[in-house]
Scaffold this motif. Structure first.
Motif, PDB file in Angstrom:
ATOM      1  N   ALA A 103     -49.506  -0.121  14.883  1.00 12.15           N
ATOM      2  CA  ALA A 103     -49.731   0.502  13.568  1.00 12.15           C
ATOM      3  C   ALA A 103     -51.207   0.779  13.264  1.00 12.15           C
ATOM      4  O   ALA A 103     -51.566   1.907  12.893  1.00 12.15           O
ATOM      5  CB  ALA A 103     -49.105  -0.344  12.465  1.00 12.15           C
ATOM      6  N   PRO A 104     -52.112  -0.206  13.412  1.00  8.17           N
ATOM      7  CA  PRO A 104     -53.524   0.087  13.098  1.00  8.17           C
ATOM      8  C   PRO A 104     -54.119   1.182  13.980  1.00  8.17           C
ATOM      9  O   PRO A 104     -54.909   2.008  13.505  1.00  8.17           O
ATOM     10  CB  PRO A 104     -54.216  -1.272  13.327  1.00  8.17           C
ATOM     11  CG  PRO A 104     -53.139  -2.288  13.220  1.00  8.17           C
ATOM     12  CD  PRO A 104     -51.924  -1.625  13.767  1.00  8.17           C
TER      13      PRO A 104
ATOM     14  N   ALA B 111     -64.387  -1.134   7.596  1.00  5.22           N
ATOM     15  CA  ALA B 111     -63.342  -0.555   6.749  1.00  5.22           C
ATOM     16  C   ALA B 111     -61.991  -0.589   7.458  1.00  5.22           C
ATOM     17  O   ALA B 111     -60.954  -0.864   6.837  1.00  5.22           O
ATOM     18  CB  ALA B 111     -63.708   0.877   6.371  1.00  5.22           C
ATOM     19  N   PHE B 112     -62.029  -0.319   8.771  1.00  3.72           N
ATOM     20  CA  PHE B 112     -60.795  -0.350   9.564  1.00  3.72           C
ATOM     21  C   PHE B 112     -60.178  -1.750   9.550  1.00  3.72           C
ATOM     22  O   PHE B 112     -58.978  -1.918   9.300  1.00  3.72           O
ATOM     23  CB  PHE B 112     -61.095   0.095  10.998  1.00  3.72           C
ATOM     24  CG  PHE B 112     -59.944  -0.071  11.952  1.00  3.72           C
ATOM     25  CD1 PHE B 112     -58.863   0.795  11.914  1.00  3.72           C
ATOM     26  CD2 PHE B 112     -59.936  -1.096  12.887  1.00  3.72           C
ATOM     27  CE1 PHE B 112     -57.801   0.658  12.792  1.00  3.72           C
ATOM     28  CE2 PHE B 112     -58.879  -1.254  13.771  1.00  3.72           C
ATOM     29  CZ  PHE B 112     -57.808  -0.373  13.720  1.00  3.72           C
ATOM     30  N   MET B 113     -60.989  -2.780   9.797  1.00  6.29           N
ATOM     31  CA  MET B 113     -60.486  -4.148   9.830  1.00  6.29           C
ATOM     32  C   MET B 113     -59.978  -4.584   8.453  1.00  6.29           C
ATOM     33  O   MET B 113     -58.992  -5.308   8.344  1.00  6.29           O
ATOM     34  CB  MET B 113     -61.588  -5.101  10.308  1.00  6.29           C
ATOM     35  CG  MET B 113     -61.989  -4.907  11.767  1.00  6.29           C
ATOM     36  SD  MET B 113     -60.583  -5.057  12.914  1.00  6.29           S
ATOM     37  CE  MET B 113     -60.118  -6.776  12.655  1.00  6.29           C
TER      38      MET B 113
ATOM     39  N   PRO C 291     -54.466  -5.473   7.326  1.00 10.99           N
ATOM     40  CA  PRO C 291     -53.346  -6.142   6.622  1.00 10.99           C
ATOM     41  C   PRO C 291     -52.481  -5.165   5.824  1.00 10.99           C
ATOM     42  O   PRO C 291     -51.254  -5.296   5.796  1.00 10.99           O
ATOM     43  CB  PRO C 291     -54.064  -7.144   5.700  1.00 10.99           C
ATOM     44  CG  PRO C 291     -55.364  -7.415   6.373  1.00 10.99           C
ATOM     45  CD  PRO C 291     -55.762  -6.108   6.985  1.00 10.99           C
ATOM     46  N   ARG C 292     -53.129  -4.170   5.178  1.00 15.74           N
ATOM     47  CA  ARG C 292     -52.347  -3.188   4.430  1.00 15.74           C
ATOM     48  C   ARG C 292     -51.461  -2.365   5.363  1.00 15.74           C
ATOM     49  O   ARG C 292     -50.295  -2.079   5.044  1.00 15.74           O
ATOM     50  CB  ARG C 292     -53.284  -2.251   3.665  1.00 15.74           C
ATOM     51  CG  ARG C 292     -52.567  -1.392   2.631  1.00 15.74           C
ATOM     52  CD  ARG C 292     -53.329  -0.162   2.191  1.00 15.74           C
ATOM     53  NE  ARG C 292     -53.283   0.882   3.204  1.00 15.74           N
ATOM     54  CZ  ARG C 292     -54.321   1.310   3.886  1.00 15.74           C
ATOM     55  NH1 ARG C 292     -55.503   0.763   3.679  1.00 15.74           N
ATOM     56  NH2 ARG C 292     -54.196   2.258   4.803  1.00 15.74           N
TER      57      ARG C 292
ATOM     58  N   GLU D 166     -45.895  -1.332   7.542  1.00 18.39           N
ATOM     59  CA  GLU D 166     -44.868  -1.381   8.582  1.00 18.39           C
ATOM     60  C   GLU D 166     -43.710  -2.277   8.155  1.00 18.39           C
ATOM     61  O   GLU D 166     -42.546  -1.973   8.423  1.00 18.39           O
ATOM     62  CB  GLU D 166     -45.465  -1.894   9.895  1.00 18.39           C
ATOM     63  CG  GLU D 166     -46.354  -0.900  10.600  1.00 18.39           C
ATOM     64  CD  GLU D 166     -45.648   0.395  10.942  1.00 18.39           C
ATOM     65  OE1 GLU D 166     -44.512   0.346  11.467  1.00 18.39           O
ATOM     66  OE2 GLU D 166     -46.216   1.461  10.675  1.00 18.39           O
ATOM     67  N   TRP D 167     -44.026  -3.373   7.489  1.00 20.04           N
ATOM     68  CA  TRP D 167     -42.970  -4.265   7.003  1.00 20.04           C
ATOM     69  C   TRP D 167     -42.117  -3.556   5.946  1.00 20.04           C
ATOM     70  O   TRP D 167     -40.892  -3.701   5.931  1.00 20.04           O
ATOM     71  CB  TRP D 167     -43.580  -5.540   6.423  1.00 20.04           C
ATOM     72  CG  TRP D 167     -42.561  -6.473   5.853  1.00 20.04           C
ATOM     73  CD1 TRP D 167     -42.326  -6.732   4.533  1.00 20.04           C
ATOM     74  CD2 TRP D 167     -41.597  -7.254   6.578  1.00 20.04           C
ATOM     75  NE1 TRP D 167     -41.286  -7.622   4.387  1.00 20.04           N
ATOM     76  CE2 TRP D 167     -40.822  -7.959   5.631  1.00 20.04           C
ATOM     77  CE3 TRP D 167     -41.329  -7.423   7.944  1.00 20.04           C
ATOM     78  CZ2 TRP D 167     -39.795  -8.827   6.007  1.00 20.04           C
ATOM     79  CZ3 TRP D 167     -40.294  -8.284   8.311  1.00 20.04           C
ATOM     80  CH2 TRP D 167     -39.550  -8.975   7.353  1.00 20.04           C
TER      81      TRP D 167
END
Length: 238
Positions: A89-90, A115-117, A121-122, A127-128
């Motif tokens: 996903a990331p 910013a990517f890191m 979590p979002r 995906e969840w």
């Protein structure tokens, strides 16, 4: 439908290739592992399931065996697809971001490794959300697949096509912080476009060797579709 093939052509674009390699590698490793694991385990699982069949139905073994094999394969495909989507996903979101930059010349407001890191979590939470949306519907349509000849298979294919559109179109939407329900509403408003794209991805997923490339192709194609069909319409409503 042409967005799928546009996604295929974008894979080799200079500046995008390195962002394709990680989701492509994840897809290759997971599905190769899934294939060999399935080959080793499917006989034992099917034999175990056949053990639950009453003795008086044993004469149906030649009918039940392929049905059980198919159910195991579909279940495993669904499971490993979900795992691959969570892990990738990331990187798919990053690929989508770079494709949009390539197509429009406009960068997202927040860029860079930090910013990517911060957004990882979002992205995983998104995906969840997709998984929770998909799972109960998948169970219903999978039951229809086995209980309703022809109609059930058609419904399963249509459901799979819709979920392919949801899965891959969501990356550019999520990059712009568009809520999941808003994304679904916009895709429903363009059923011809979203379904034809999803069907093409679903069919591509069934083609040997091409299915290993489908994830990055679909991310690129869905991002191109967002730029051409949905981005302007979304911001015009705000």
């Amino acid at each position: 439908m042409h967005y799928f093939f546009q996604g295929l052509s974008l894979l080799s674009t200079k500046g995008l290739r390195r962002y394709v390699l990680i989701p492509l590698g994840i897809n290759l490793i997971l599905f190769a592992g899934a294939f060999f694991y399935l080959i080793q385990q499917v006989q034992g699982w099917v034999n175990h399931l056949m053990g639950w069949v009453p003795e008086w139905l044993s004469f149906l073994e030649y009918i039940l065996w392929p049905v059980l094999v198919l159910s195991v394969v579909l279940s495993m495909a669904f499971t490993f697809t979900m795992i691959a989507n969570f892990i990738a996903a990331p990187f798919n979101a990053l690929l989508s971001e770079k494709v949009e930059l390539h197509l429009t010349g406009q960068a997202l407001p927040e860029q860079g490794f930090a910013a990517f890191m911060k957004d990882v979590p979002r992205m995983l939470g998104r995906e969840w959300t997709k998984f929770v949306y998909c799972l109960p519907r998948a169970i219903v349509f999978l039951l229809a697949f086995f209980l309703l000849p022809l109609i059930g298979q058609l419904l399963w294919f249509l459901f799979t096509s819709w979920m392919m559109a949801i899965q891959y179109c969501d990356y550019p939407y999520d990059n712009h912080k568009v809520p999941f329900h808003t994304m679904r509403q916009q895709l429903r408003g363009d059923l011809t476009g979203s379904y034809s794209f999803g069907m093409t991805v679903a069919i591509g997923s069934m083609v040997p060797f091409l299915n290993l490339l489908v994830m990055p192709i679909a991310v690129c194609g869905a991002t191109a579709m967002w730029v051409d069909r949905y981005k302007t319409a979304h911001y015009a409503k705000r």
